[in-house]
Motif scaffolding. Structure first.
Motif, PDB file in Angstrom:
ATOM      1  N   PHE A 158       7.442   5.534 -16.728  1.00  0.00           N
ATOM      2  CA  PHE A 158       6.179   6.156 -16.323  1.00  0.00           C
ATOM      3  C   PHE A 158       5.060   5.119 -16.365  1.00  0.00           C
ATOM      4  N   GLU A 159       5.073   4.285 -17.392  1.00  0.00           N
ATOM      5  CA  GLU A 159       4.066   3.219 -17.503  1.00  0.00           C
ATOM      6  C   GLU A 159       4.212   2.226 -16.350  1.00  0.00           C
ATOM      7  N   LYS A 160       5.445   1.907 -15.981  1.00  0.00           N
ATOM      8  CA  LYS A 160       5.674   1.021 -14.832  1.00  0.00           C
ATOM      9  C   LYS A 160       5.111   1.653 -13.556  1.00  0.00           C
ATOM     10  N   LEU A 161       5.352   2.949 -13.412  1.00  0.00           N
ATOM     11  CA  LEU A 161       4.868   3.664 -12.235  1.00  0.00           C
ATOM     12  C   LEU A 161       3.341   3.662 -12.191  1.00  0.00           C
ATOM     13  N   ASN A 206       0.830  -1.200   0.000  1.00  0.00           N
ATOM     14  CA  ASN A 206       0.000   0.000   0.000  1.00  0.00           C
ATOM     15  C   ASN A 206       0.870   1.259   0.000  1.00  0.00           C
ATOM     16  N   GLU A 207       1.959   1.251   0.759  1.00  0.00           N
ATOM     17  CA  GLU A 207       2.877   2.399   0.792  1.00  0.00           C
ATOM     18  C   GLU A 207       3.476   2.639  -0.588  1.00  0.00           C
ATOM     19  N   LYS A 208       3.870   1.568  -1.266  1.00  0.00           N
ATOM     20  CA  LYS A 208       4.456   1.698  -2.600  1.00  0.00           C
ATOM     21  C   LYS A 208       3.426   2.229  -3.591  1.00  0.00           C
ATOM     22  N   ARG A 209       2.191   1.738  -3.495  1.00  0.00           N
ATOM     23  CA  ARG A 209       1.121   2.197  -4.396  1.00  0.00           C
ATOM     24  C   ARG A 209       0.829   3.690  -4.167  1.00  0.00           C
ATOM     25  N   ALA A 236       0.967   2.076  -9.330  1.00  0.00           N
ATOM     26  CA  ALA A 236      -0.065   2.892  -8.696  1.00  0.00           C
ATOM     27  C   ALA A 236      -1.462   2.322  -8.901  1.00  0.00           C
ATOM     28  N   GLY A 237      -1.590   1.449  -9.889  1.00  0.00           N
ATOM     29  CA  GLY A 237      -2.895   0.850 -10.168  1.00  0.00           C
ATOM     30  C   GLY A 237      -3.804   1.764 -10.962  1.00  0.00           C
ATOM     31  N   LEU A 265       3.314  10.183  -9.591  1.00  0.00           N
ATOM     32  CA  LEU A 265       2.599  10.402 -10.856  1.00  0.00           C
ATOM     33  C   LEU A 265       1.958  11.790 -10.896  1.00  0.00           C
ATOM     34  N   MET A 266       1.308  12.165  -9.805  1.00  0.00           N
ATOM     35  CA  MET A 266       0.666  13.488  -9.747  1.00  0.00           C
ATOM     36  C   MET A 266       1.715  14.595  -9.846  1.00  0.00           C
TER      37      MET A 266
END
Length: 190
Positions: free
Chosen positions: A179-182, A28-31, A186-187, A38-39
């Motif tokens: 960025f796509e990996k990120l 959850n912390e990583k997400r 993030a889901g 991303l923001m």
């Protein structure tokens, strides 16, 4: 059943639950960190786009970054990103920090210039011999109009040059595989 076996089983279950809670917390912390980064990237790229669209760096420039969240959370993505990905993210966020610092300097100089202008106006008004006389009132109005109509304040080139140099160095992250990996971490789909 023997009490030692029950005690061992309970200890094992408690340890397993604690490990599960720890693991879920880390995920959850990583997400959450990925979502925040991303923001930050999207906001920074919007600011860059507005600078490029206007073609001008001025005092109305939005702050590109408030906190360096990448520095705070990059340790969570060591296993997900390559060295090149890390280099791209570091370069991007270093440029954002440089732009943010240059903006801060530019605004500080602008505000100092406004204060100096106001002090100069005040001194000119205080130098009027008889401010209550008709001539004094006319002189006062003339000085105020002259200062109000003159909208020049010192506008240094160094912060603007720093911002433009950083814009050239930063690159764009939103069209990279990292960025796509990120986004995947993030889901988010978008």
């Amino acid at each position: 059943m023997h009490p030692d076996y029950i005690n061992s089983l309970v200890t094992f279950l408690v340890g397993g639950v604690a490990l599960l809670v720890y693991w879920l917390t880390k995920i959850n912390e990583k997400r959450n960190a990925a979502t925040i980064i991303l923001m930050d990237i999207r906001h920074a790229e919007q600011v860059v786009f507005s600078i490029l669209e206007k073609g001008v760096v001025d005092n109305f420039l939005k702050n590109i970054i408030t906190d360096n969240n990448w520095n705070k959370y990059k340790h969570l993505f060591v296993s997900a990103f390559s060295q090149d990905d890390f280099s791209a993210f570091n370069k991007f966020f270093d440029a954002c920090i440089e732009i943010s610092e240059a903006r801060k300097n530019m605004l500080a100089i602008f505000n100092a210039s406004l204060v100096a202008k106001a002090e100069n106006l005040q001194q000119l008004l205080l130098n009027i011999e008889d401010p209550t006389s008709q001539d004094g009132k006319k002189a006062r109005e003339k000085i105020i109009n002259k200062v109000n109509n003159e909208n020049y304040v010192f506008d240094p080139n160094d912060p603007k040059s720093r911002i433009l140099r950083s814009l050239q160095l930063m690159g764009r992250l939103s069209n990279t595989t990292a960025f796509e990996k990120l986004k995947k971490i993030a889901g988010t789909k978008v």
